[in-house]
Design an enzyme around this catalytic site. Structure first.
Site, PDB file in Angstrom:
ATOM      1  N   SER A 124      -4.801  -2.573   6.617  1.00 19.46           N
ATOM      2  CA  SER A 124      -3.506  -2.743   5.961  1.00 19.46           C
ATOM      3  C   SER A 124      -2.713  -3.866   6.604  1.00 19.46           C
ATOM      4  O   SER A 124      -2.783  -4.081   7.823  1.00 19.46           O
ATOM      5  CB  SER A 124      -2.717  -1.437   6.096  1.00 19.46           C
ATOM      6  OG  SER A 124      -1.377  -1.622   5.700  1.00 19.46           O
ATOM      7  N   TYR A 148       0.748   5.379  11.652  1.00 19.33           N
ATOM      8  CA  TYR A 148      -0.247   5.046  10.624  1.00 19.33           C
ATOM      9  C   TYR A 148      -0.815   3.645  10.867  1.00 19.33           C
ATOM     10  O   TYR A 148      -2.036   3.431  10.885  1.00 19.33           O
ATOM     11  CB  TYR A 148       0.383   5.128   9.223  1.00 19.33           C
ATOM     12  CG  TYR A 148      -0.411   4.393   8.176  1.00 19.33           C
ATOM     13  CD1 TYR A 148      -1.632   4.900   7.739  1.00 19.33           C
ATOM     14  CD2 TYR A 148       0.041   3.183   7.647  1.00 19.33           C
ATOM     15  CE1 TYR A 148      -2.376   4.205   6.799  1.00 19.33           C
ATOM     16  CE2 TYR A 148      -0.693   2.498   6.710  1.00 19.33           C
ATOM     17  CZ  TYR A 148      -1.904   3.004   6.283  1.00 19.33           C
ATOM     18  OH  TYR A 148      -2.648   2.315   5.366  1.00 19.33           O
ATOM     19  N   LYS A 152      -4.732   2.241  11.931  1.00 20.20           N
ATOM     20  CA  LYS A 152      -5.497   1.210  11.212  1.00 20.20           C
ATOM     21  C   LYS A 152      -5.928   0.113  12.176  1.00 20.20           C
ATOM     22  O   LYS A 152      -7.057  -0.375  12.121  1.00 20.20           O
ATOM     23  CB  LYS A 152      -4.667   0.633  10.057  1.00 20.20           C
ATOM     24  CG  LYS A 152      -4.593   1.543   8.860  1.00 20.20           C
ATOM     25  CD  LYS A 152      -5.949   1.686   8.175  1.00 20.20           C
ATOM     26  CE  LYS A 152      -6.003   2.809   7.167  1.00 20.20           C
ATOM     27  NZ  LYS A 152      -7.359   3.063   6.657  1.00 20.20           N
TER      28      LYS A 152
HETATM   29  C1  UD1 Z   1       4.766   0.865   2.864  1.00 17.97           C
HETATM   30  C2  UD1 Z   1       4.503   1.215   4.294  1.00 17.97           C
HETATM   31  C3  UD1 Z   1       3.269   0.433   4.737  1.00 17.97           C
HETATM   32  C4  UD1 Z   1       2.091   0.777   3.836  1.00 17.97           C
HETATM   33  C5  UD1 Z   1       2.442   0.500   2.392  1.00 17.97           C
HETATM   34  C6  UD1 Z   1       1.329   1.004   1.507  1.00 17.97           C
HETATM   35  C7  UD1 Z   1       6.690   1.779   5.285  1.00 17.97           C
HETATM   36  C8  UD1 Z   1       7.728   1.385   6.264  1.00 17.97           C
HETATM   37  N1  UD1 Z   1       5.665   0.905   5.122  1.00 17.97           N
HETATM   38  O1  UD1 Z   1       5.005  -0.523   2.822  1.00 17.97           O
HETATM   39  O2  UD1 Z   1       2.958   0.740   6.064  1.00 17.97           O
HETATM   40  O3  UD1 Z   1       0.982   0.001   4.195  1.00 17.97           O
HETATM   41  O4  UD1 Z   1       3.652   1.186   2.041  1.00 17.97           O
HETATM   42  O5  UD1 Z   1       1.593   0.761   0.152  1.00 17.97           O
HETATM   43  O6  UD1 Z   1       6.733   2.834   4.680  1.00 17.97           O
HETATM   44  N2  UD1 Z   1      11.765   0.396  -1.670  1.00 17.97           N
HETATM   45  C9  UD1 Z   1      12.948   0.735  -2.282  1.00 17.97           C
HETATM   46  N3  UD1 Z   1      13.076   1.998  -2.798  1.00 17.97           N
HETATM   47  C10 UD1 Z   1      12.076   2.933  -2.717  1.00 17.97           C
HETATM   48  C11 UD1 Z   1      10.864   2.579  -2.088  1.00 17.97           C
HETATM   49  C12 UD1 Z   1      10.738   1.306  -1.573  1.00 17.97           C
HETATM   50  O7  UD1 Z   1      13.856  -0.072  -2.382  1.00 17.97           O
HETATM   51  O8  UD1 Z   1      12.264   4.069  -3.203  1.00 17.97           O
HETATM   52  C13 UD1 Z   1      11.579  -0.982  -1.162  1.00 17.97           C
HETATM   53  C14 UD1 Z   1      11.253  -1.107   0.301  1.00 17.97           C
HETATM   54  O9  UD1 Z   1      12.412  -1.200   1.061  1.00 17.97           O
HETATM   55  C15 UD1 Z   1      10.417  -2.384   0.297  1.00 17.97           C
HETATM   56  C16 UD1 Z   1       9.714  -2.366  -1.053  1.00 17.97           C
HETATM   57  O10 UD1 Z   1      10.483  -1.523  -1.869  1.00 17.97           O
HETATM   58  O11 UD1 Z   1      11.253  -3.515   0.354  1.00 17.97           O
HETATM   59  C17 UD1 Z   1       8.298  -1.859  -1.005  1.00 17.97           C
HETATM   60  O12 UD1 Z   1       8.286  -0.583  -0.413  1.00 17.97           O
HETATM   61  P1  UD1 Z   1       6.958   0.309  -0.356  1.00 17.97           P
HETATM   62  O13 UD1 Z   1       6.335   0.396  -1.699  1.00 17.97           O
HETATM   63  O14 UD1 Z   1       7.291   1.589   0.325  1.00 17.97           O
HETATM   64  O15 UD1 Z   1       5.956  -0.549   0.541  1.00 17.97           O
HETATM   65  P2  UD1 Z   1       6.164  -1.157   2.017  1.00 17.97           P
HETATM   66  O16 UD1 Z   1       7.464  -0.758   2.608  1.00 17.97           O
HETATM   67  O17 UD1 Z   1       5.856  -2.597   1.940  1.00 17.97           O
END
Ligand code: UD1
Length: 344
Positions: A124, A148, A152
């Site tokens: 990842s 996590y 990895k």
């Molecule tokens: C997350 C994990 C990462 C993992 C990946 C797998 C965290 C801190 N990181 O990454 O380790 O490999 O998922 O897919 O959890 N967001 C919102 N609202 C939400 C959910 C997310 O605004 O309800 C935003 C987040 O702040 C981010 C973006 O959407 O900017 C993507 O979030 P997400 O899909 O959770 O992925 P990652 O944070 O990149």
């Protein structure tokens, strides 16, 4: 080629099984269904038009795994089976190390016992932690910010040590995924988060479908064009195809060890993703700006040029494809209990 797939009913695993079968490979899945559904296997069979060989076992069960490996005699293993929730890993670190690190060690030992010398490992971009600059090349420093991510990274080290061991014949492709999203264009398989989704894309589709009131946009003060987080969203079918290409690269003896970023090389913000989904769905999807989520980074997108060059592969699907396919899958799941095989 005979390919053993661990975790073949999971999100990336199921799509990869479909692409492996399409490419003519003989596939054996091992799966314990701890975070996937049995009916996904039937869905894979519907897409491929072939029965899928499946052994239900836990990869930490050395004897059971060895029995499958001895019988199937794979030419290669693609190893997806792992736990993947960042928040859960903070609550249950020992469990994450046991499954993700211990499971990988058990697999590598069993592979050695049957002389299976190729592995493709599901890693990842989370191993990079907060990147110093984007796009992120494979040479960027690694510094995972949660258990996590550390499991990895340790998995990567473990595999590289096995490749480098005296007399070893193992070769490995270590694939660092950016943000896998989308679903199979058939609408038959896709991501199945249990409970409230942590990840953005399934949260958006569930909100669009009326299952959630609004999307919480975590942080609008990042140093990005619209202040919201920027990620490299890669369609799961593009990602699956990269695994088939990685197997081919190992067979060609491209290198004993390949560490490759799998991303599109383009970042999109949270608001851009919501807007694109809205255009596909045909109505605005409600959202509210909130404070930053603990542990989040501002922006992260890949330099995928090494994978493009070594694998002869590139991500081809657009953000619109991603949203259209994810929405088709969401609609297939909505209005009925998708977890009930009787109605699935
Ligand atoms: C997350 C994990 C990462 C993992 C990946 C797998 C965290 C801190 N990181 O990454 O380790 O490999 O998922 O897919 O959890 N967001 C919102 N609202 C939400 C959910 C997310 O605004 O309800 C935003 C987040 O702040 C981010 C973006 O959407 O900017 C993507 O979030 P997400 O899909 O959770 O992925 P990652 O944070 O990149």
């Amino acid at each position: 080629m005979k390919v053993l797939v661990t975790g073949g009913a999971g999100f990336v695993g199921s799509h990869t099984v479909v692409e492996l079968v399409a490419a003519g490979h003989d596939v054996q899945v091992v799966e314990n269904f701890c975070n996937s559904e049995r009916w996904i296997v039937e869905r894979i069979e519907r897409i491929t038009g072939q029965p899928l060989a499946l052994d239900e076992l836990d990869i930490r069960d050395h004897a059971a795994l060895l029995a499958t490996l001895k019988r199937f005699q794979p030419d290669a293993v693609i190893h997806f089976a792992a736990l993947k929730s960042v928040s859960e890993s903070a609550e249950l670190p020992a469990r994450y190390y046991d499954v993700n690190v211990g499971g990988t060690a058990t697999l590598l030992e069993a592979m050695q016992e049957v002389g299976c010398a190729r592995i493709v490992f599901s890693s990842s971009a989370t191993v990079y932690g907060q990147p110093e600059a984007c796009p992120v090349p494979e040479s960027a420093p690694v510094n995972p910010g949660n258990p996590y991510g550390r499991t990895k990274l340790i998995g990567e080290w473990l595999i590289r040590d096995c490749v480098a061991a005296p007399g070893a014949s193992l070769s490995a492709a270590i694939l660092r995924y950016f943000n896998p999203v989308g679903a199979h264009p058939s609408g038959l398989i896709g991501e199945l988060p249990r409970g409230v989704p942590n990840n953005l894309a399934p949260y958006i589709t569930q909100t669009a479908a009326g299952q959630r009131d609004y999307i919480r946009v975590f942080g609008d003060d990042y140093a990005t064009p619209d202040g919201t987080g920027v990620r490299d969203y890669i369609h799961v079918v593009d990602l699956a195809k990269a695994h088939v290409a990685a197997l081919d690269a190992l067979v060609r003896n491209e290198a004993r060890e390949l560490t490759l970023n799998l991303g599109t090389g383009r970042g999109y913000s949270v608001l851009e993703l919501i807007e694109t989904f809205s255009s596909v769905v045909g109505h605005a999807i409600p959202y509210q700006r909130q404070g930053r989520r603990v542990g989040d980074i501002g922006e992260c997108w890949a330099d995928p040029s090494r994978a493009n060059h070594v694998l002869g592969w590139r991500a081809e699907k657009s953000l619109l494809d991603i949203c259209a396919d994810a929405w088709r899958w969401q609609q297939a799941c909505s209005g009925r209990d998708a977890l009930d095989p009787a109605v699935a």
